[in-house]
Enzyme design. Sequence first.
Site, PDB file in Angstrom:
ATOM      1  N   CYS A 199      45.239  39.696  50.834  1.00 27.34           N
ATOM      2  CA  CYS A 199      44.221  39.648  49.785  1.00 27.34           C
ATOM      3  C   CYS A 199      44.720  38.706  48.690  1.00 27.34           C
ATOM      4  CB  CYS A 199      44.015  41.067  49.258  1.00 27.34           C
ATOM      5  SG  CYS A 199      43.099  41.175  47.727  1.00 27.34           S
ATOM      6  N   HIS A 200      43.795  38.229  47.864  1.00 26.04           N
ATOM      7  CA  HIS A 200      44.180  37.286  46.804  1.00 26.04           C
ATOM      8  C   HIS A 200      45.233  37.850  45.862  1.00 26.04           C
ATOM      9  CE1 HIS A 200      41.794  33.477  46.495  1.00 26.04           C
ATOM     10  NE2 HIS A 200      43.004  33.223  46.074  1.00 26.04           N
ATOM     11  N   THR A 201      45.172  39.161  45.630  1.00 29.46           N
ATOM     12  CA  THR A 201      46.118  39.777  44.691  1.00 29.46           C
ATOM     13  C   THR A 201      47.567  39.642  45.198  1.00 29.46           C
ATOM     14  OG1 THR A 201      44.354  41.323  44.257  1.00 29.46           O
ATOM     15  CG2 THR A 201      46.468  41.849  43.284  1.00 29.46           C
ATOM     16  N   HIS A 230      48.712  45.196  50.621  1.00 31.78           N
ATOM     17  CA  HIS A 230      48.054  46.429  50.155  1.00 31.78           C
ATOM     18  C   HIS A 230      46.736  46.697  50.879  1.00 31.78           C
ATOM     19  CE1 HIS A 230      46.252  43.249  47.793  1.00 31.78           C
ATOM     20  NE2 HIS A 230      45.205  44.030  47.612  1.00 31.78           N
ATOM     21  N   GLU A 231      46.376  45.822  51.830  1.00 32.06           N
ATOM     22  CA  GLU A 231      45.124  46.050  52.555  1.00 32.06           C
ATOM     23  C   GLU A 231      45.539  46.297  54.000  1.00 32.06           C
ATOM     24  OE1 GLU A 231      41.509  43.547  51.184  1.00 32.06           O
ATOM     25  OE2 GLU A 231      41.788  43.014  53.270  1.00 32.06           O
ATOM     26  N   CYS A 273      44.920  61.572  42.062  1.00 31.06           N
ATOM     27  CA  CYS A 273      45.841  62.714  42.041  1.00 31.06           C
ATOM     28  C   CYS A 273      45.078  64.018  42.208  1.00 31.06           C
ATOM     29  CB  CYS A 273      46.654  62.721  40.742  1.00 31.06           C
ATOM     30  SG  CYS A 273      45.716  63.262  39.291  1.00 31.06           S
ATOM     31  N   CYS A 331      43.716  65.019  37.175  1.00 30.21           N
ATOM     32  CA  CYS A 331      43.610  64.477  35.808  1.00 30.21           C
ATOM     33  C   CYS A 331      42.134  64.418  35.387  1.00 30.21           C
ATOM     34  CB  CYS A 331      44.256  63.103  35.762  1.00 30.21           C
ATOM     35  SG  CYS A 331      43.314  61.845  36.618  1.00 30.21           S
ATOM     36  N   CYS A 371      40.095  62.104  37.579  1.00 28.49           N
ATOM     37  CA  CYS A 371      39.811  62.631  38.921  1.00 28.49           C
ATOM     38  C   CYS A 371      38.764  63.754  38.836  1.00 28.49           C
ATOM     39  CB  CYS A 371      41.094  63.104  39.593  1.00 28.49           C
ATOM     40  SG  CYS A 371      42.144  61.723  40.113  1.00 28.49           S
ATOM     41  N   CYS A 417      42.280  57.147  37.944  1.00 23.99           N
ATOM     42  CA  CYS A 417      43.273  58.233  37.895  1.00 23.99           C
ATOM     43  C   CYS A 417      44.416  57.918  36.920  1.00 23.99           C
ATOM     44  CB  CYS A 417      43.832  58.444  39.300  1.00 23.99           C
ATOM     45  SG  CYS A 417      45.169  59.625  39.381  1.00 23.99           S
ATOM     46  N   ARG A 429      46.579  55.181  38.986  1.00 23.61           N
ATOM     47  CA  ARG A 429      45.780  53.954  38.912  1.00 23.61           C
ATOM     48  C   ARG A 429      46.702  52.749  39.104  1.00 23.61           C
ATOM     49  NH1 ARG A 429      43.631  53.344  32.730  1.00 23.61           N
ATOM     50  NH2 ARG A 429      42.952  55.451  33.168  1.00 23.61           N
ATOM     51  N   CYS A 478      40.703  47.388  50.426  1.00 25.13           N
ATOM     52  CA  CYS A 478      40.689  46.703  49.115  1.00 25.13           C
ATOM     53  C   CYS A 478      39.411  45.902  48.861  1.00 25.13           C
ATOM     54  CB  CYS A 478      41.932  45.847  48.918  1.00 25.13           C
ATOM     55  SG  CYS A 478      41.880  44.906  47.395  1.00 25.13           S
ATOM     56  N   ARG A 537      39.001  36.825  55.503  1.00 22.84           N
ATOM     57  CA  ARG A 537      40.086  37.761  55.762  1.00 22.84           C
ATOM     58  C   ARG A 537      40.815  37.383  57.043  1.00 22.84           C
ATOM     59  NH1 ARG A 537      40.530  38.725  51.235  1.00 22.84           N
ATOM     60  NH2 ARG A 537      40.520  40.755  50.214  1.00 22.84           N
TER      61      ARG A 537
HETATM   62  P1  NAD Z   1      38.070  34.087  45.519  1.00 25.85           P
HETATM   63  O1  NAD Z   1      38.961  33.171  44.791  1.00 25.85           O
HETATM   64  O2  NAD Z   1      38.138  34.145  47.008  1.00 25.85           O
HETATM   65  O3  NAD Z   1      36.548  33.786  45.135  1.00 25.85           O
HETATM   66  C1  NAD Z   1      36.117  33.455  43.846  1.00 25.85           C
HETATM   67  C2  NAD Z   1      34.953  32.465  43.955  1.00 25.85           C
HETATM   68  O4  NAD Z   1      34.437  32.242  42.631  1.00 25.85           O
HETATM   69  C3  NAD Z   1      35.355  31.096  44.504  1.00 25.85           C
HETATM   70  O5  NAD Z   1      34.512  30.757  45.596  1.00 25.85           O
HETATM   71  C4  NAD Z   1      35.150  30.152  43.305  1.00 25.85           C
HETATM   72  O6  NAD Z   1      34.699  28.855  43.701  1.00 25.85           O
HETATM   73  C5  NAD Z   1      34.076  30.884  42.503  1.00 25.85           C
HETATM   74  N1  NAD Z   1      34.052  30.558  41.084  1.00 25.85           N
HETATM   75  C6  NAD Z   1      35.091  30.411  40.227  1.00 25.85           C
HETATM   76  N2  NAD Z   1      34.650  30.138  38.983  1.00 25.85           N
HETATM   77  C7  NAD Z   1      33.295  30.120  39.048  1.00 25.85           C
HETATM   78  C8  NAD Z   1      32.269  29.888  38.102  1.00 25.85           C
HETATM   79  N3  NAD Z   1      32.550  29.639  36.817  1.00 25.85           N
HETATM   80  N4  NAD Z   1      30.985  29.948  38.517  1.00 25.85           N
HETATM   81  C9  NAD Z   1      30.689  30.204  39.818  1.00 25.85           C
HETATM   82  N5  NAD Z   1      31.624  30.417  40.767  1.00 25.85           N
HETATM   83  C10 NAD Z   1      32.914  30.371  40.386  1.00 25.85           C
HETATM   84  O7  NAD Z   1      38.353  35.532  44.886  1.00 25.85           O
HETATM   85  P2  NAD Z   1      38.056  36.995  45.457  1.00 25.85           P
HETATM   86  O8  NAD Z   1      39.225  37.468  46.271  1.00 25.85           O
HETATM   87  O9  NAD Z   1      36.707  37.047  46.058  1.00 25.85           O
HETATM   88  O10 NAD Z   1      38.098  37.839  44.081  1.00 25.85           O
HETATM   89  C11 NAD Z   1      37.115  37.616  43.081  1.00 25.85           C
HETATM   90  C12 NAD Z   1      37.525  38.232  41.752  1.00 25.85           C
HETATM   91  O11 NAD Z   1      37.567  39.653  41.855  1.00 25.85           O
HETATM   92  C13 NAD Z   1      38.923  37.820  41.292  1.00 25.85           C
HETATM   93  O12 NAD Z   1      38.875  37.607  39.891  1.00 25.85           O
HETATM   94  C14 NAD Z   1      39.766  39.049  41.595  1.00 25.85           C
HETATM   95  O13 NAD Z   1      40.916  39.120  40.772  1.00 25.85           O
HETATM   96  C15 NAD Z   1      38.771  40.131  41.281  1.00 25.85           C
HETATM   97  N6  NAD Z   1      39.059  41.473  41.839  1.00 25.85           N
HETATM   98  C16 NAD Z   1      38.696  42.546  41.057  1.00 25.85           C
HETATM   99  C17 NAD Z   1      38.889  43.837  41.505  1.00 25.85           C
HETATM  100  C18 NAD Z   1      38.427  45.006  40.692  1.00 25.85           C
HETATM  101  O14 NAD Z   1      38.706  46.143  41.088  1.00 25.85           O
HETATM  102  N7  NAD Z   1      37.724  44.816  39.583  1.00 25.85           N
HETATM  103  C19 NAD Z   1      39.489  44.048  42.766  1.00 25.85           C
HETATM  104  C20 NAD Z   1      39.823  42.922  43.564  1.00 25.85           C
HETATM  105  C21 NAD Z   1      39.597  41.635  43.085  1.00 25.85           C
HETATM  106 ZN    ZN Z   2      44.068  61.584  38.781  1.00 27.73          ZN
END
Ligand code: NAD
Ligand code: ZN
Length: 379
Positions: free
Chosen positions: A47-49, A69-70, A99, A102, A105, A113, A117, A177, A372
């Site tokens: 994953c990206h993270t 993590h995935e 958990c 809390c 939860c 959590c 978290r 994830c 993926r």
């Molecule tokens: P990714 O990089 O694969 O996709 C992001 C897309 O956004 C890309 O295609 C990019 O071209 C586009 N983009 C960037 N800036 C833009 C703009 N200004 N206008 C239009 N499009 C734009 O990323 P991903 O893996 O799909 O993750 C997306 C986001 O979600 C990331 O910021 C990630 O950190 C976040 N995320 C949040 C959570 C959560 O729980 N809130 C969980 C996982 C990931």
């Molecule tokens: Zn909890």
Amino acid sequence: MSTTGQIIRCKAAVAWEAGKPLVMEEVEVAPPQKHEVRIKILFTSLCHTDVYFWEAKGQTPLFPRIFGHEAGGIVESVGEGVTDLQPGDHVLPIFTGECGDCPHCHSEESNMCDLLRINTERGGMIHDGESRFSINGKPIHHFLGTSTFSEYTVVHSGQVAKINPDAPLDKVCIVSCGLSTGLGATLNVAKPKKGQSVAIFGLGAVGLAAAEGARIAGASRIIGVDLNSQRFDQAKEFGVTEFVNPKDHDKPVQQVIAEMTNGGVDRSVECTGSVQAMIQAFECVHDGWGVAVLVGVPSKDDAFKTHPMNFLNERTLKGTFFGNYKPKTDIPGVVEKYMNKELELEKFITHTLPFSEINKAFDYMLKGESIRCIITMGA
Ligand code: NAD
Ligand code: ZN
């Protein structure tokens, strides 16, 4: 022969330094302690993270570390006090936990959590702060409490979702994830009604999962917004009906979308991490009823700026973490959606690799080629 209570020696892909290829090592995995389980990982995806923390730009670097993590796997043994899981259970480890005790939860509305978290800085287990991984006595840090780039890993039982044993782990591992984050952002938070229009900002894995949620909810129009036009072809398979590349227009995207939709979309889901896109996603929803949901993680110094009138005109702005799913309570149900053929996972899986070639998965992601990539452990 049972391995319960013994140290297990197995292969793990260790990140010794930021941005350097992972190295296959033989690691020792200690038995699970109180409230922990040891899992045999069968499949993991990237994953990206993982990539973000492996690059370690703009955060405190913590190395050596085992990322990942995935994933999906089978419980090998459980530690003291674990009553809801047993050896042989099919499970998904999850980067955030539940958990059960809390205020979060106990709240129906929260999945944040207090105890479990997401914590990106922690390199050991909550129980004693120690790592369960070592190489010749040298501890190797955990990542997100999951560290799935190892044939065996130890995870807090509150971060383990027990799933249907008939579910194919090489597919449902992605539910742990990105898939759930985007899907839940639409289904649990934006909640489009049948026939409504939905705009998705950012068509990466998370945005495409949000589009899948819109398809399941019966949205009439799914408008994909991305700066990268190459994302558009792929997105068609995810039910995205129209595309807007902000670069193709002189007008602000909000205005382009308002003109396309007679005043604005009913729902929007932002999955980019760009604060400009967050503002656009909010301002492009219809007054009177529009709801915008933020999912992307912004930069440290970003600030969200919009005219308060946009709120007075009855637009709603929300944010969500892991699609508002409670990992243990709700994730087994997401797997069931796949088993019932309501949810399509295959289209997210663009690549597969044996564990020995895990570094290639980083290349695919960095080049933006993969949605993926499933990595088969033991291969
Ligand atoms: P990714 O990089 O694969 O996709 C992001 C897309 O956004 C890309 O295609 C990019 O071209 C586009 N983009 C960037 N800036 C833009 C703009 N200004 N206008 C239009 N499009 C734009 O990323 P991903 O893996 O799909 O993750 C997306 C986001 O979600 C990331 O910021 C990630 O950190 C976040 N995320 C949040 C959570 C959560 O729980 N809130 C969980 C996982 C990931
Ligand atoms: Zn909890």
